[in-house]
Design an enzyme around this catalytic site. Structure first.
Site, PDB file in Angstrom:
ATOM      1  N   PHE A 149      19.024  47.727  24.689  1.00 34.51           N
ATOM      2  CA  PHE A 149      20.624  47.315  24.579  1.00 34.51           C
ATOM      3  C   PHE A 149      20.962  47.336  23.259  1.00 34.51           C
ATOM      4  O   PHE A 149      22.067  47.515  22.933  1.00 34.51           O
ATOM      5  CB  PHE A 149      20.610  45.914  25.081  1.00 34.51           C
ATOM      6  CG  PHE A 149      20.191  44.882  24.097  1.00 34.51           C
ATOM      7  CD1 PHE A 149      20.868  44.259  23.179  1.00 34.51           C
ATOM      8  CD2 PHE A 149      18.868  44.355  24.100  1.00 34.51           C
ATOM      9  CE1 PHE A 149      20.149  43.427  22.078  1.00 34.51           C
ATOM     10  CE2 PHE A 149      18.211  43.570  23.356  1.00 34.51           C
ATOM     11  CZ  PHE A 149      19.077  43.074  22.343  1.00 34.51           C
ATOM     12  N   LYS A 173      19.903  56.877  31.396  1.00 30.72           N
ATOM     13  CA  LYS A 173      19.718  55.663  32.181  1.00 30.72           C
ATOM     14  C   LYS A 173      20.052  54.431  30.896  1.00 30.72           C
ATOM     15  O   LYS A 173      19.041  54.136  30.546  1.00 30.72           O
ATOM     16  CB  LYS A 173      18.565  55.191  33.063  1.00 30.72           C
ATOM     17  CG  LYS A 173      18.749  54.440  34.093  1.00 30.72           C
ATOM     18  CD  LYS A 173      19.221  52.859  33.851  1.00 30.72           C
ATOM     19  CE  LYS A 173      18.190  52.058  33.075  1.00 30.72           C
ATOM     20  NZ  LYS A 173      18.996  50.755  32.655  1.00 30.72           N
ATOM     21  N   GLU A 176      21.733  47.842  30.953  1.00 28.64           N
ATOM     22  CA  GLU A 176      22.624  47.337  31.911  1.00 28.64           C
ATOM     23  C   GLU A 176      23.582  46.262  31.075  1.00 28.64           C
ATOM     24  O   GLU A 176      24.579  45.963  31.350  1.00 28.64           O
ATOM     25  CB  GLU A 176      22.041  46.420  32.772  1.00 28.64           C
ATOM     26  CG  GLU A 176      21.068  46.983  33.741  1.00 28.64           C
ATOM     27  CD  GLU A 176      19.559  46.669  33.037  1.00 28.64           C
ATOM     28  OE1 GLU A 176      19.529  47.337  32.077  1.00 28.64           O
ATOM     29  OE2 GLU A 176      18.736  46.330  33.796  1.00 28.64           O
ATOM     30  N   ARG A 177      23.120  46.013  29.755  1.00 24.93           N
ATOM     31  CA  ARG A 177      23.811  44.944  28.875  1.00 24.93           C
ATOM     32  C   ARG A 177      25.045  45.670  28.365  1.00 24.93           C
ATOM     33  O   ARG A 177      26.153  44.998  28.335  1.00 24.93           O
ATOM     34  CB  ARG A 177      23.000  44.446  27.705  1.00 24.93           C
ATOM     35  CG  ARG A 177      21.757  44.175  28.184  1.00 24.93           C
ATOM     36  CD  ARG A 177      21.561  42.697  28.684  1.00 24.93           C
ATOM     37  NE  ARG A 177      20.275  42.568  29.241  1.00 24.93           N
ATOM     38  CZ  ARG A 177      19.677  42.430  30.512  1.00 24.93           C
ATOM     39  NH1 ARG A 177      20.727  42.352  31.519  1.00 24.93           N
ATOM     40  NH2 ARG A 177      18.714  42.187  31.099  1.00 24.93           N
ATOM     41  N   SER A 226      11.170  47.428  25.175  1.00 23.98           N
ATOM     42  CA  SER A 226      10.157  46.598  24.915  1.00 23.98           C
ATOM     43  C   SER A 226       8.706  47.274  25.420  1.00 23.98           C
ATOM     44  O   SER A 226       8.637  47.947  26.295  1.00 23.98           O
ATOM     45  CB  SER A 226      10.389  45.300  25.596  1.00 23.98           C
ATOM     46  OG  SER A 226      10.460  45.336  27.118  1.00 23.98           O
ATOM     47  N   CYS A 281      14.737  47.150  16.147  1.00 21.68           N
ATOM     48  CA  CYS A 281      13.358  47.315  16.327  1.00 21.68           C
ATOM     49  C   CYS A 281      12.663  47.345  14.834  1.00 21.68           C
ATOM     50  O   CYS A 281      11.543  47.428  14.493  1.00 21.68           O
ATOM     51  CB  CYS A 281      13.051  48.411  17.161  1.00 21.68           C
ATOM     52  SG  CYS A 281      13.512  49.839  16.295  1.00 21.68           S
ATOM     53  N   GLU A 383       7.071  39.249  19.203  1.00 22.39           N
ATOM     54  CA  GLU A 383       8.464  39.809  18.724  1.00 22.39           C
ATOM     55  C   GLU A 383       9.431  38.746  19.099  1.00 22.39           C
ATOM     56  O   GLU A 383       9.739  38.530  20.384  1.00 22.39           O
ATOM     57  CB  GLU A 383       8.710  41.052  19.366  1.00 22.39           C
ATOM     58  CG  GLU A 383       9.940  41.803  18.951  1.00 22.39           C
ATOM     59  CD  GLU A 383      10.301  43.203  19.670  1.00 22.39           C
ATOM     60  OE1 GLU A 383      10.234  43.169  20.685  1.00 22.39           O
ATOM     61  OE2 GLU A 383      10.756  44.114  18.783  1.00 22.39           O
TER      62      GLU A 383
HETATM   63  P1  NAD Z   1      14.005  46.300  27.960  1.00 23.96           P
HETATM   64  O1  NAD Z   1      12.367  46.709  27.838  1.00 23.96           O
HETATM   65  O2  NAD Z   1      14.206  44.966  28.770  1.00 23.96           O
HETATM   66  O3  NAD Z   1      14.941  47.354  28.449  1.00 23.96           O
HETATM   67  C1  NAD Z   1      15.019  48.747  28.064  1.00 23.96           C
HETATM   68  C2  NAD Z   1      15.179  49.765  29.227  1.00 23.96           C
HETATM   69  O4  NAD Z   1      14.314  49.416  30.198  1.00 23.96           O
HETATM   70  C3  NAD Z   1      16.608  49.222  29.958  1.00 23.96           C
HETATM   71  O5  NAD Z   1      17.445  50.432  30.161  1.00 23.96           O
HETATM   72  C4  NAD Z   1      16.299  48.593  31.236  1.00 23.96           C
HETATM   73  O6  NAD Z   1      17.066  48.605  32.164  1.00 23.96           O
HETATM   74  C5  NAD Z   1      14.935  49.110  31.666  1.00 23.96           C
HETATM   75  N1  NAD Z   1      13.962  48.181  32.191  1.00 23.96           N
HETATM   76  C6  NAD Z   1      13.934  46.948  32.093  1.00 23.96           C
HETATM   77  N2  NAD Z   1      13.018  46.316  32.866  1.00 23.96           N
HETATM   78  C7  NAD Z   1      12.320  47.176  33.503  1.00 23.96           C
HETATM   79  C8  NAD Z   1      11.099  47.296  34.467  1.00 23.96           C
HETATM   80  N3  NAD Z   1      10.523  46.133  34.803  1.00 23.96           N
HETATM   81  N4  NAD Z   1      11.008  48.344  35.041  1.00 23.96           N
HETATM   82  C9  NAD Z   1      11.725  49.657  34.691  1.00 23.96           C
HETATM   83  N5  NAD Z   1      12.724  49.747  33.585  1.00 23.96           N
HETATM   84  C10 NAD Z   1      13.133  48.621  32.976  1.00 23.96           C
HETATM   85  O7  NAD Z   1      14.317  46.221  26.172  1.00 23.96           O
HETATM   86  P2  NAD Z   1      15.674  45.604  25.648  1.00 23.96           P
HETATM   87  O8  NAD Z   1      15.585  44.273  25.830  1.00 23.96           O
HETATM   88  O9  NAD Z   1      16.919  46.449  26.177  1.00 23.96           O
HETATM   89  O10 NAD Z   1      15.701  46.245  24.035  1.00 23.96           O
HETATM   90  C11 NAD Z   1      14.789  45.389  23.146  1.00 23.96           C
HETATM   91  C12 NAD Z   1      13.429  45.713  22.889  1.00 23.96           C
HETATM   92  O11 NAD Z   1      13.530  47.398  22.443  1.00 23.96           O
HETATM   93  C13 NAD Z   1      12.811  45.229  21.728  1.00 23.96           C
HETATM   94  O12 NAD Z   1      11.515  45.007  22.134  1.00 23.96           O
HETATM   95  C14 NAD Z   1      12.922  46.416  20.554  1.00 23.96           C
HETATM   96  O13 NAD Z   1      11.890  46.176  19.812  1.00 23.96           O
HETATM   97  C15 NAD Z   1      12.792  47.420  21.509  1.00 23.96           C
HETATM   98  N6  NAD Z   1      13.151  48.565  20.558  1.00 23.96           N
HETATM   99  C16 NAD Z   1      12.313  49.688  20.236  1.00 23.96           C
HETATM  100  C17 NAD Z   1      12.615  50.343  19.264  1.00 23.96           C
HETATM  101  C18 NAD Z   1      11.867  51.717  18.760  1.00 23.96           C
HETATM  102  O14 NAD Z   1      12.243  52.667  18.439  1.00 23.96           O
HETATM  103  N7  NAD Z   1      10.401  51.318  18.956  1.00 23.96           N
HETATM  104  C19 NAD Z   1      14.040  50.857  19.336  1.00 23.96           C
HETATM  105  C20 NAD Z   1      14.939  49.805  19.358  1.00 23.96           C
HETATM  106  C21 NAD Z   1      14.265  48.909  20.560  1.00 23.96           C
END
Ligand code: NAD
Length: 498
Positions: A149, A173, A176-177, A226, A281, A383
């Site tokens: 998101f 994909k 959703e947010r 994450s 991140c 985090e």
């Molecule tokens: P998230 O992991 O909740 O969601 C990321 C994606 O995964 C979304 O599209 C979501 O729909 C999908 N998803 C969520 N749960 C799932 C599951 N159980 N099975 C399959 N797919 C699933 O992350 P978020 O809250 O949207 O974003 C924040 C996180 O992203 C933080 O941990 C941040 O550090 C990380 N991030 C990392 C980087 C990097 O480059 N390392 C960059 C930006 C964000």
């Protein structure tokens, strides 16, 4: 109320699963739109359209592919304000911050305008008698991207710009947010001249992700989110024979040496710690002043700066940062702040009671500063992803270096110092992917590659820059000999060049 569907075969379509999720305005806590969640039929439609379109796109010469991105960059600039406001209305960050989100993605589109050069192959004349050898980079076919998101414009563009420039079809994909901007990005790519079926947006949750991971016609998957989900996506993608790169969470430290300019360091910590409500991140969430004297002076400089931060909805152009993304996120952050207090850290600035007048149902969290945090505390290990900065005091440089070295995550890190020797030693030794020397958020430009180390990443090729061209292509090596170079008779021993 509007229901956002999917973008398949060049147009917006309603989903067929019948399932929806709510999209919120984080400043008000109100549901503003519904989002269709893709089922297996929606995914199959997207794959069918991608399969039909991809061979023609791959056969389009690279200069013509580049021209689509030239036009697209222009369209992004023309639509910047509208896109930024739309992004802010679902994410909560300030409009200026959203412009930065779009701009950093736009720069990846600018980078891939160089695709005729970037995708050029290698050639060896005379690898043997009459034998020439060359390696070409062909697209993987259909690639997919699953994005978080916090950067709903930049991160999709990290992925789809190089993937598409290399001749792939791509299924995005998004989170959703905040799905509205990814949908607009796909429309703008069409307006820029992309053939239909090459970029599709499939909205959904875990069901859509699992469908993508299991689909046999999708060859490569890029994920950012994450760490637990990154690990899951990497393992599942491998199980189904896909190429994968998955990027996870972070805990970024900033080491402040005794010789640093403390005003500069404090300003850098404010921007990098609290900008975007800490939901980056590459946010700095741990400050590590070296020596008691440096720590006391730094906390003294940070405190009034943090207390003066202006929090507000995205419509307030004076706000430094906005709400966090969801109610659950707000609760998690406040829970961790409580945990920090009970673990014995000193809460120097307490944002727990922050109340945004007129926006009582919004997901606002006041800025918090912890001092005397130690490495066994959960607020150090986890985090937080909110406007919370922790000060961990180190007695000397070695103790400071050990902190990011031993931490589970290794995304970004910074050192503030005037001492070139210390900076060089630090950059060389610290096991972290992106290092800033007197730069708080060392996010590489589009023409370098972005990626962390340790449990901030799974896979070996990074986002954008040269790595992205490798990730989105497969190498094919051709060895050729023309009849005049062929000796008669079969050869049974291993062919070697003498
Ligand atoms: P998230 O992991 O909740 O969601 C990321 C994606 O995964 C979304 O599209 C979501 O729909 C999908 N998803 C969520 N749960 C799932 C599951 N159980 N099975 C399959 N797919 C699933 O992350 P978020 O809250 O949207 O974003 C924040 C996180 O992203 C933080 O941990 C941040 O550090 C990380 N991030 C990392 C980087 C990097 O480059 N390392 C960059 C930006 C964000």
């Amino acid at each position: 109320m509007e229901t956002i569907g999917h973008f398949i075969d060049g147009e917006r379509v309603a989903g067929s699963s019948g399932q929806t999720a709510d999209v919120f305005n984080p400043a008000t806590g109100q549901v503003t739109k519904k989002l269709a969640l893709a089922g297996a039929d929606d995914l199959q439609r997207a794959v069918d359209a991608a399969k039909a379109a991809q061979p023609g796109w791959a056969a389009t010469n690279p200069q013509r592919r580049a021209r689509v991105f030239m036009k697209y960059v222009q369209l992004l600039n023309d639509n910047m304000q509208e896109l930024a406001e739309l992004l802010s209305s679902e994410h909560g960050k300030t409009v200026e911050d959203s412009k930065g989100d779009i701009q950093r993605g736009l720069e990846v589109a600018e980078f891939v305008i160089g695709i005729p050069h970037l995708q050029k192959s290698e050639y060896t004349e005379g690898a043997g008698p009459g034998i020439d050898m060359y390696s070409i980079r062909q697209p993987v076919g259909i690639g997919a991207g699953i994005t978080p998101f916090n950067f709903p414009a930049m991160i999709p563009m990290w992925m789809f710009a190089p993937a598409i420039a290399c001749g792939n079809a791509f299924i995005l994909k998004p989170s959703e947010r905040d799905p509205s901007v990814p949908m607009r990005l796909a429309e703008l790519m069409m307006e820029a001249g992309l053939p239909k079926g090459i970029l599709q947006v499939l909205n959904g949750d875990k069901g859509a992700v699992d469908g993508i991971l299991q689909h046999q016609d999708i060859g490569a998957v890029s994920f950012v989110g994450s760490t637990p989900i990154a690990a899951y996506v990497y393992a599942e993608a491998a199980k189904y024979g896909k190429r994968a790169q998955t990027f996870g969470g972070a805990k970024n430290h900033m080491i402040v040496m005794p010789d640093a300019d403390l005003d500069q360091a404090a300003d850098a910590l404010i921007g990098a710690g609290y900008g975007s409500a800490g939901e980056r991140c590459m946010a700095i969430s741990v400050a590590v002043p070296v020596s008691e004297e440096t720590a006391n002076a730094l906390v003294e400089k940070l405190t009034p700066r943090i207390e003066a931060l202006k929090i507000g909805p995205y419509t307030d152009s004076e706000a430094d940062f906005g709400p966090v993304v969801t109610k659950a996120s707000k609760e998690k952050i406040l829970g961790l702040v409580e945990k920090g207090v009970s673990e014995g850290a000193k809460l120097v600035v307490d944002g727990r009671g922050f109340n945004m007048q007129g926006y009582e149902d919004g997901y606002f969290v006041g800025a918090c500063l912890f001092d005397n945090v130690t490495k066994d505390m959960d607020i150090y290990k986890e985090e937080i992803f909110g406007p919370v900065l922790s000060v961990v005091r180190a007695k000397d440089y070695d103790e400071a270096l050990a902190l990011p070295t031993d931490h589970e995550y290794g995304n970004g890190v910074a050192i503030y110092t005037r001492d070139g020797d210390a900076a060089r030693d630090f950059a060389s030794k610290v096991p972290v992917g992106m290092i800033g020397v007197n730069v708080p958020i060392p996010t590489p430009m589009a023409y370098h590659s972005f990626g962390g180390w340790k449990r901030s990443v799974f896979g070996d090729l990074n986002q954008h820059g040269p790595d992205s061209i490798k990730f989105w292509t497969r190498t094919k090596t051709i060895t050729s000999r023309w009849p005049s170079g062929i000796k008669d008779g079969a050869e049974f021993s291993m062919p070697v060049m003498r």
